[in-house]
Scaffold this motif. Structure first.
Motif, PDB file in Angstrom:
ATOM      1  N   THR A  92      -3.166   0.556  -3.719  1.00  0.00           N
ATOM      2  CA  THR A  92      -2.982  -0.833  -3.311  1.00  0.00           C
ATOM      3  C   THR A  92      -2.532  -1.640  -4.506  1.00  0.00           C
ATOM      4  O   THR A  92      -3.014  -1.424  -5.626  1.00  0.00           O
ATOM      5  CB  THR A  92      -4.304  -1.435  -2.796  1.00  0.00           C
ATOM      6  OG1 THR A  92      -4.773  -0.699  -1.677  1.00  0.00           O
ATOM      7  CG2 THR A  92      -4.133  -2.900  -2.407  1.00  0.00           C
ATOM      8  N   TRP A 149      -5.048   6.753   2.416  1.00  0.00           N
ATOM      9  CA  TRP A 149      -4.650   5.677   1.520  1.00  0.00           C
ATOM     10  C   TRP A 149      -4.723   6.176   0.082  1.00  0.00           C
ATOM     11  O   TRP A 149      -5.696   6.827  -0.302  1.00  0.00           O
ATOM     12  CB  TRP A 149      -5.594   4.489   1.710  1.00  0.00           C
ATOM     13  CG  TRP A 149      -5.590   3.517   0.582  1.00  0.00           C
ATOM     14  CD1 TRP A 149      -4.591   2.647   0.246  1.00  0.00           C
ATOM     15  CD2 TRP A 149      -6.629   3.321  -0.370  1.00  0.00           C
ATOM     16  NE1 TRP A 149      -4.950   1.922  -0.860  1.00  0.00           N
ATOM     17  CE2 TRP A 149      -6.196   2.314  -1.267  1.00  0.00           C
ATOM     18  CE3 TRP A 149      -7.878   3.896  -0.571  1.00  0.00           C
ATOM     19  CZ2 TRP A 149      -6.984   1.876  -2.331  1.00  0.00           C
ATOM     20  CZ3 TRP A 149      -8.664   3.457  -1.614  1.00  0.00           C
ATOM     21  CH2 TRP A 149      -8.214   2.449  -2.488  1.00  0.00           C
ATOM     22  N   TYR A 164       0.839  -1.192   0.000  1.00  0.00           N
ATOM     23  CA  TYR A 164       0.000   0.000   0.000  1.00  0.00           C
ATOM     24  C   TYR A 164       0.870   1.237   0.000  1.00  0.00           C
ATOM     25  O   TYR A 164       1.979   1.231   0.540  1.00  0.00           O
ATOM     26  CB  TYR A 164      -0.889   0.014   1.238  1.00  0.00           C
ATOM     27  CG  TYR A 164      -1.739  -1.223   1.368  1.00  0.00           C
ATOM     28  CD1 TYR A 164      -1.216  -2.396   1.923  1.00  0.00           C
ATOM     29  CD2 TYR A 164      -3.052  -1.249   0.918  1.00  0.00           C
ATOM     30  CE1 TYR A 164      -1.988  -3.543   2.016  1.00  0.00           C
ATOM     31  CE2 TYR A 164      -3.829  -2.386   1.010  1.00  0.00           C
ATOM     32  CZ  TYR A 164      -3.291  -3.531   1.557  1.00  0.00           C
ATOM     33  OH  TYR A 164      -4.053  -4.669   1.652  1.00  0.00           O
ATOM     34  N   PRO A 183      -3.691  -0.388   4.526  1.00  0.00           N
ATOM     35  CA  PRO A 183      -4.195   0.931   4.117  1.00  0.00           C
ATOM     36  C   PRO A 183      -4.122   1.959   5.242  1.00  0.00           C
ATOM     37  O   PRO A 183      -4.184   3.165   4.985  1.00  0.00           O
ATOM     38  CB  PRO A 183      -5.655   0.647   3.745  1.00  0.00           C
ATOM     39  CG  PRO A 183      -5.734  -0.810   3.517  1.00  0.00           C
ATOM     40  CD  PRO A 183      -4.714  -1.448   4.395  1.00  0.00           C
TER      41      PRO A 183
END
Length: 115
Positions: free
Chosen positions: A50, A47, A35, A100
């Motif tokens: 990913t 975040w 992440y 995250p």
């Protein structure tokens, strides 16, 4: 011991690009999703990307979708984040992490977008 070392940040003008790198050690990188998160001035962790362990799937929030691209090289234990069309709002310290929420993130690399 998990170690994540980010690099590649800097000062860039609006509309510019940067490529960030994160070298990983201390765990089985090729089996671990990775992440990217960021923290802007006075803000919490956000975040931003990913990537699955094999690198075959990626996900982004709407705020960066179409501008940021995450990739990885499992042979080099390295994950990358390419930042395009940068905006002032992208100014932040960028971290790679194991979740995250920023678990085990490194020291980060500063990205400053300013003219």
């Amino acid at each position: 011991e998990v170690q994540l070392v980010e690099s590649g940040g800097g000062l860039v003008q609006p509309g510019g690009s940067l490529r960030l790198s994160c070298e990983a050690s201390g765990f089985t990188f090729s089996r671990t999703p990775m992440y990217w998160v960021r923290q802007g001035p006075g803000k919490g962790l956000e975040w931003v990307a990913t990537i699955t362990s094999a690198g075959d799937s990626t996900h982004y929030p709407n705020s960066v979708k179409g501008r940021f691209t995450v990739s990885r090289d499992n042979a080099k234990n390295t994950v990358y984040l390419v930042l395009n069309s940068l905006e002032a709002e992208d100014t932040a310290v960028y971290y790679c992490a194991l979740s995250p929420s920023g678990r085990s993130r490194g020291q980060g690399t500063q990205v400053t977008v300013s003219s």
